[in-house]
Write a protein that holds these residues in place. Structure first.
Motif, PDB file in Angstrom:
ATOM      1  N   ASP A  59       2.835 -12.446   1.956  1.00 15.06           N
ATOM      2  CA  ASP A  59       3.418 -11.249   1.372  1.00 15.06           C
ATOM      3  C   ASP A  59       2.294 -10.501   0.668  1.00 15.06           C
ATOM      4  O   ASP A  59       1.476 -11.115  -0.028  1.00 15.06           O
ATOM      5  CB  ASP A  59       4.519 -11.616   0.381  1.00 15.06           C
ATOM      6  CG  ASP A  59       5.726 -12.222   1.077  1.00 15.06           C
ATOM      7  OD1 ASP A  59       5.853 -12.073   2.303  1.00 15.06           O
ATOM      8  OD2 ASP A  59       6.540 -12.854   0.387  1.00 15.06           O
ATOM      9  N   VAL A  60       2.277  -9.190   0.846  1.00 16.89           N
ATOM     10  CA  VAL A  60       1.148  -8.381   0.404  1.00 16.89           C
ATOM     11  C   VAL A  60       1.644  -7.172  -0.380  1.00 16.89           C
ATOM     12  O   VAL A  60       2.638  -6.549  -0.005  1.00 16.89           O
ATOM     13  CB  VAL A  60       0.341  -7.865   1.627  1.00 16.89           C
ATOM     14  CG1 VAL A  60      -0.888  -7.079   1.190  1.00 16.89           C
ATOM     15  CG2 VAL A  60      -0.047  -9.006   2.556  1.00 16.89           C
ATOM     16  N   VAL A  61       0.932  -6.852  -1.446  1.00 16.28           N
ATOM     17  CA  VAL A  61       1.120  -5.567  -2.115  1.00 16.28           C
ATOM     18  C   VAL A  61      -0.245  -4.896  -2.202  1.00 16.28           C
ATOM     19  O   VAL A  61      -1.255  -5.552  -2.487  1.00 16.28           O
ATOM     20  CB  VAL A  61       1.776  -5.707  -3.517  1.00 16.28           C
ATOM     21  CG1 VAL A  61       0.900  -6.458  -4.490  1.00 16.28           C
ATOM     22  CG2 VAL A  61       2.130  -4.354  -4.079  1.00 16.28           C
ATOM     23  N   VAL A  62      -0.266  -3.610  -1.891  1.00 20.97           N
ATOM     24  CA  VAL A  62      -1.462  -2.790  -2.047  1.00 20.97           C
ATOM     25  C   VAL A  62      -1.071  -1.635  -2.958  1.00 20.97           C
ATOM     26  O   VAL A  62      -0.066  -0.962  -2.717  1.00 20.97           O
ATOM     27  CB  VAL A  62      -1.973  -2.278  -0.681  1.00 20.97           C
ATOM     28  CG1 VAL A  62      -3.141  -1.326  -0.866  1.00 20.97           C
ATOM     29  CG2 VAL A  62      -2.372  -3.453   0.201  1.00 20.97           C
ATOM     30  N   LEU A  63      -1.850  -1.431  -4.013  1.00 21.10           N
ATOM     31  CA  LEU A  63      -1.529  -0.432  -5.026  1.00 21.10           C
ATOM     32  C   LEU A  63      -2.780   0.364  -5.371  1.00 21.10           C
ATOM     33  O   LEU A  63      -3.836  -0.219  -5.621  1.00 21.10           O
ATOM     34  CB  LEU A  63      -0.997  -1.136  -6.278  1.00 21.10           C
ATOM     35  CG  LEU A  63      -0.774  -0.307  -7.538  1.00 21.10           C
ATOM     36  CD1 LEU A  63       0.309   0.741  -7.325  1.00 21.10           C
ATOM     37  CD2 LEU A  63      -0.427  -1.220  -8.705  1.00 21.10           C
ATOM     38  N   ARG A  64      -2.641   1.693  -5.394  1.00 19.76           N
ATOM     39  CA  ARG A  64      -3.759   2.564  -5.768  1.00 19.76           C
ATOM     40  C   ARG A  64      -3.486   3.169  -7.134  1.00 19.76           C
ATOM     41  O   ARG A  64      -2.388   3.591  -7.436  1.00 19.76           O
ATOM     42  CB  ARG A  64      -3.931   3.697  -4.763  1.00 19.76           C
ATOM     43  CG  ARG A  64      -5.106   4.617  -5.115  1.00 19.76           C
ATOM     44  CD  ARG A  64      -5.180   5.832  -4.237  1.00 19.76           C
ATOM     45  NE  ARG A  64      -4.121   6.774  -4.511  1.00 19.76           N
ATOM     46  CZ  ARG A  64      -4.145   7.705  -5.465  1.00 19.76           C
ATOM     47  NH1 ARG A  64      -5.190   7.813  -6.260  1.00 19.76           N
ATOM     48  NH2 ARG A  64      -3.122   8.525  -5.631  1.00 19.76           N
ATOM     49  N   ARG A  65      -4.539   3.176  -7.954  1.00 18.35           N
ATOM     50  CA  ARG A  65      -4.546   3.931  -9.218  1.00 18.35           C
ATOM     51  C   ARG A  65      -5.875   4.654  -9.276  1.00 18.35           C
ATOM     52  O   ARG A  65      -6.925   4.025  -9.348  1.00 18.35           O
ATOM     53  CB  ARG A  65      -4.406   3.010 -10.416  1.00 18.35           C
ATOM     54  CG  ARG A  65      -2.980   2.515 -10.594  1.00 18.35           C
ATOM     55  CD  ARG A  65      -2.787   1.735 -11.863  1.00 18.35           C
ATOM     56  NE  ARG A  65      -3.325   2.323 -13.052  1.00 18.35           N
ATOM     57  CZ  ARG A  65      -2.662   3.175 -13.867  1.00 18.35           C
ATOM     58  NH1 ARG A  65      -1.448   3.555 -13.575  1.00 18.35           N
ATOM     59  NH2 ARG A  65      -3.228   3.640 -14.956  1.00 18.35           N
TER      60      ARG A  65
END
Length: 186
Positions: free
Chosen positions: A143-149
């Motif tokens: 399971d993967v999460v990719v988050l940009r800030r």
């Protein structure tokens, strides 16, 4: 983002429950290539899932003596490249639900599917990668999460020991997101 800021944005052993242990950095390896360039962002994440990220951008952990793994990476991009990276990943999820790649001479079938959970940010994707040998059983599921800030992107992957045991993902992903958000806000 400096090396000190990147380190502050990554989970460490002290952030995780006691049974998680940090592993050595990912070994040198070649990239996993796919025929359709739209799928390449997913193949790159599969490489992190299998070998762990490079030491200068990430960490990986194993749960006790089991096979559950975490792989986490924080990368700073120039200009609009962070936004473009997440957009390419979104395009891969939309246009590449499955693909094949070669791993040490074996053909691997990979499926990608979005997960039904609350988004962790406005510029984020949460999904599952499932990989197995052609004609063989499922080898790995993550399971993967990719988050940009801003100009920084966090990718966090949780690979359970048993492919049906994904309950650990949500609290660990939120922990990774909170640490990343705090580091990129400070």
């Amino acid at each position: 983002m400096t090396a000190t800021q990147r380190k502050a944005a990554l989970l460490g052993e002290a952030d995780l429950p006691t049974e998680w242990r940090e592993l050595p950095p990912g070994a040198e390896r070649g990239a996993l290539h796919v025929g359709d360039p739209v799928c390449q962002p997913l193949a790159s994440l599969l490489g992190d899932m299998l070998w762990g990220p490079d030491a200068d951008v990430g960490k990986r952990f194993r749960h006790g003596a089991g096979e559950a793994h975490i792989s986490t990476r924080v990368v700073a991009y120039p200009g609009s490249a962070a936004r473009d990276h997440v957009a390419r990943l979104s395009g891969a999820l939309d246009g590449c639900p499955s693909f094949t790649t070669s791993l040490q001479g074996l053909t691997m079938n990979v499926r990608a599917s979005r997960l039904l959970m609350p988004r962790l940010g406005t510029d984020s994707e949460t999904f599952r990668l499932s990989a197995g040998r052609e004609g063989g059983p499922l080898n790995v599921q993550s399971d993967v999460v990719v988050l940009r800030r801003g100009a920084e992107v966090l990718s966090f992957q949780y690979s359970p020991t048993d492919p049906s045991d994904h309950e650990g993902f949500d609290p660990l992903a939120r922990l990774a997101k909170d640490k990343f958000v705090k580091a990129t806000r400070d």
